[in-house]
Design an enzyme around this catalytic site. Structure first.
Site, PDB file in Angstrom:
ATOM      1  N   ASP A   1       0.833  -1.205   0.000  1.00  0.00           N
ATOM      2  CA  ASP A   1       0.000   0.000   0.000  1.00  0.00           C
ATOM      3  C   ASP A   1       0.875   1.266   0.000  1.00  0.00           C
ATOM      4  O   ASP A   1       1.869   1.328   0.741  1.00  0.00           O
ATOM      5  CB  ASP A   1      -0.867  -0.034   1.273  1.00  0.00           C
ATOM      6  CG  ASP A   1      -1.950   1.008   1.282  1.00  0.00           C
ATOM      7  OD1 ASP A   1      -2.789   0.995   0.374  1.00  0.00           O
ATOM      8  OD2 ASP A   1      -1.960   1.853   2.210  1.00  0.00           O
TER       9      ASP A   1
ATOM     10  N   GLU B   1      14.728 -15.231   0.055  1.00  0.00           N
ATOM     11  CA  GLU B   1      15.193 -16.289   0.970  1.00  0.00           C
ATOM     12  C   GLU B   1      14.209 -17.452   1.035  1.00  0.00           C
ATOM     13  O   GLU B   1      14.550 -18.535   1.466  1.00  0.00           O
ATOM     14  CB  GLU B   1      15.257 -15.739   2.400  1.00  0.00           C
ATOM     15  CG  GLU B   1      16.517 -15.071   2.781  1.00  0.00           C
ATOM     16  CD  GLU B   1      16.338 -14.486   4.190  1.00  0.00           C
ATOM     17  OE1 GLU B   1      15.593 -15.064   5.010  1.00  0.00           O
ATOM     18  OE2 GLU B   1      16.934 -13.426   4.416  1.00  0.00           O
TER      19      GLU B   1
HETATM   20  C1  NOJ Z   1      -4.486   2.837  -0.981  1.00  0.00           C
HETATM   21  C2  NOJ Z   1      -5.613   1.899  -0.698  1.00  0.00           C
HETATM   22  O1  NOJ Z   1      -5.894   1.153  -1.849  1.00  0.00           O
HETATM   23  C3  NOJ Z   1      -6.761   2.772  -0.242  1.00  0.00           C
HETATM   24  O2  NOJ Z   1      -7.965   2.054  -0.191  1.00  0.00           O
HETATM   25  C4  NOJ Z   1      -6.403   3.399   1.069  1.00  0.00           C
HETATM   26  O3  NOJ Z   1      -7.419   4.299   1.450  1.00  0.00           O
HETATM   27  C5  NOJ Z   1      -5.093   4.168   0.970  1.00  0.00           C
HETATM   28  N1  NOJ Z   1      -4.084   3.463   0.250  1.00  0.00           N
HETATM   29  C6  NOJ Z   1      -4.537   4.474   2.346  1.00  0.00           C
HETATM   30  O4  NOJ Z   1      -4.087   3.303   2.955  1.00  0.00           O
END
Ligand code: NOJ
Length: 516
Positions: free
Chosen positions: A206, A249
């Protein structure tokens, strides 16, 4: 030994867990629900699944606010449910990727609670981004340390009772970690190992371009530009080099895909150098309008810059692509026809493709959700000015004639439209002309050609607003214009996204042709 690593040309299916299938009956999707639907995914013909966060969370941002990175929220099940899901997925030949959220935790994470209790200057505070206020022009209270704004709207800073501020690029309930702190780095390597030891095949990372911020946190304008002090700092790549060593790994091939928003394919390419991430999402494809010129530009730029490309049309953060493509069109069915055509074109390109749950059912964005049921923080933070992302997160219709359409034995956390009875998986599975049947055929055709096509493609001259390209014996054609176009010479039409007589390609249609 596999010919190429599995991720290289994998079709990965994104499961937004809250909205996929609910086994417990509380109206929220869960891991046992996913497990019960694995045979559907195997039959659909995808290679892997990516699960969005299912970790303990107060759900300020649908689980992207993680309070404990090594457990399952009771809303979604237990670690035992997770282990059973991995085992079943593997038994069906499906790989499983989980979402890692390293840019920020939940404000309910024990480290952040400790940070609030600890004095300024303490190590507890240094694991996050606490700063003293910027001197204010007259008063003594001080103001935000800099001018950064949250991706969800409003300032990216929240004041704590002792006068310091903490940074949150997203909601205030999502404080940003300080990735210059060695303990944060060690912690995440340990978290990766925790899930790798449980058998996951990879990770979706993310906000992968946000972890490191420029020293001094200078003021900036919004945007992902190369000069931003917020995104894509050079030091972020050291983190992925370390993660790659950890992934390598482990036995088998464990892969990582980064959620990287950039404004240039060259910047994107930096994340997928041989000793960093395996893949990054190619959002330029998703952002391109319905136009042969726009598609061709993205394809050219991507293939020039990125050795192992990915393609994606929809996910849980954007308006569903049939709705995007339908905007501005007079024919309501055109959006879906274009969506299916873009999907077929994407499957013909070298690299891997990511699908989002429900696109195989031809779901469109639900725009008329009642305000009181909306849960995306974007809606509340913009005081309803922005609808946010709930419209693409409405629970999946599986069967039956009325809500919750087999989503679970209870209701569904977001209301489903009353007219989805014809779109259920059950109904579409029985109809060879449905979107689901088309997706199954397209994925099966791609599989049947796997290993027989080169990793490169070449353009053929095409008339009007159409694109023709070849990959070995395959010719993919897509017509974004308003008039039919004559097909190039071929021996056979193997599949098309709409009616195709073998001579002309109608508007809003794609097809795969074979030459001997
Ligand atoms: C990207 C994620 O896909 C989204 O749903 C989220 O709100 C933001 N990152 C923050 O984590």
């Amino acid at each position: 030994m596999e010919r190429t690593p599995w991720w290289h040309d994998a079709v990965v299916y994104e499961i937004y867990v809250r909205s996929f299938a609910d086994a417990s009956g509380d109206g929220v999707g869960d891991l046992p629900g996913v497990r019960s639907r694995l045979p559907y995914l195997a039959e659909l013909g995808v290679d892997a699944i990516w699960l969005t966060p299912f970790y303990p969370s107060p759900m300020a941002d649908g689980g992207y606010d993680v309070a404990d990175y090594r457990d399952v929220d009771p809303l979604f099940g237990s670690l035992a449910d997770f282990d059973a899901l991995v085992a079943d997925a593997h038994a069906l030949g499906l790989r499983l990727m989980v979402d890692i959220v390293p840019n920020h935790s939940s404000s309910a994470h024990p480290w952040f609670r400790k940070a609030l209790e600890a004095p300024r200057g303490s190590h507890e505070r240094d694991r996050y981004m606490f700063r003293d206020p910027a001197p204010s022009d007259g008063g003594s209270a001080g103001r935000e340390p800099n001018n950064w704004v949250s991706v969800f709207g409003g300032p990216a800073w929240t004041k704590t009772p002792d006068g310091q501020w903490y940074l949150h690029l997203f909601a205030p309930e999502q404080p940003d970690f300080n990735w210059r702190d060695p303990e944060v780095r060690r912690e995440f390597v340990d978290i990766l190992r925790f899930w790798l030891d449980r058998g996951v095949d990879g990770f979706r990372i993310d906000v992968a371009m946000g972890l490191i911020k420029a020293e001094g946190l200078p003021d900036t304008e919004p945007g992902f530009g190369a000069k931003s002090p917020i995104w894509s700092q050079p030091e972020v790549h050291d983190i992925y080099r370390e993660w790659r060593r950890v992934l390598d790994e482990y036995p088998g091939v464990r892969a990582a895909v980064g959620e990287v928003w950039t404004d240039s394919p060259e910047d994107l390419a930096l994340y997928v150098r041989h000793d960093e991430l395996h893949q990054s999402f190619n959002f330029a494809w998703l952002e391109a309008p319905w136009s042969a010129t726009a598609f061709r530009k993205v394809i050219d730029e991507t293939l020039t810059a990125v050795p192992a490309p990915t393609w994606v049309l929809s996910n849980h953060d954007v308006v569903r692509h049939p709705t995007r493509y339908g905007e501005g069109s007079l024919d309501p069915a055109a959006g879906l026809a274009r969506g299916c055509a873009a999907f077929l074109a994407m499957l013909a390109l070298p690299g891997s493709a990511y699908l989002y749950q429900g696109e195989e059912l031809g779901l469109s964005e639900v725009k008329d959700l009642p305000p009181e049921s909306r849960q995306d923080p974007i809606f509340a933070r913009s005081k309803g000015e922005l609808l946010g992302r709930d419209g693409c997160r409405v629970p999946i219709p599986w069967s039956g004639a009325a809500p919750p359409y087999g989503f679970g034995p209870g209701g569904s956390w977001l209301p489903q439209p009353a007219d989805w009875a014809g779109l259920t998986a059950e109904r579409q599975a029985a109809d060879p002309s449905s979107t689901l049947s088309f997706y199954r055929r397209a994925l099966a055709t791609r599989r049947s050609l796997r290993g027989t096509l080169p990793d490169t493609m070449a353009w053929l001259e095409a008339p009007g607003d159409a694109l023709f390209f070849t990959r070995g014996k395959l010719i993919c054609v897509i017509n974004c214009g308003e008039e039919p176009v004559r097909l190039p010479p071929h021996d056979q039409v193997v599949i098309s996204s709409g009616p195709c007589d073998g001579t002309d390609l109608p508007p809003d249609t794609a097809a795969w042709l074979l030459t001997e």
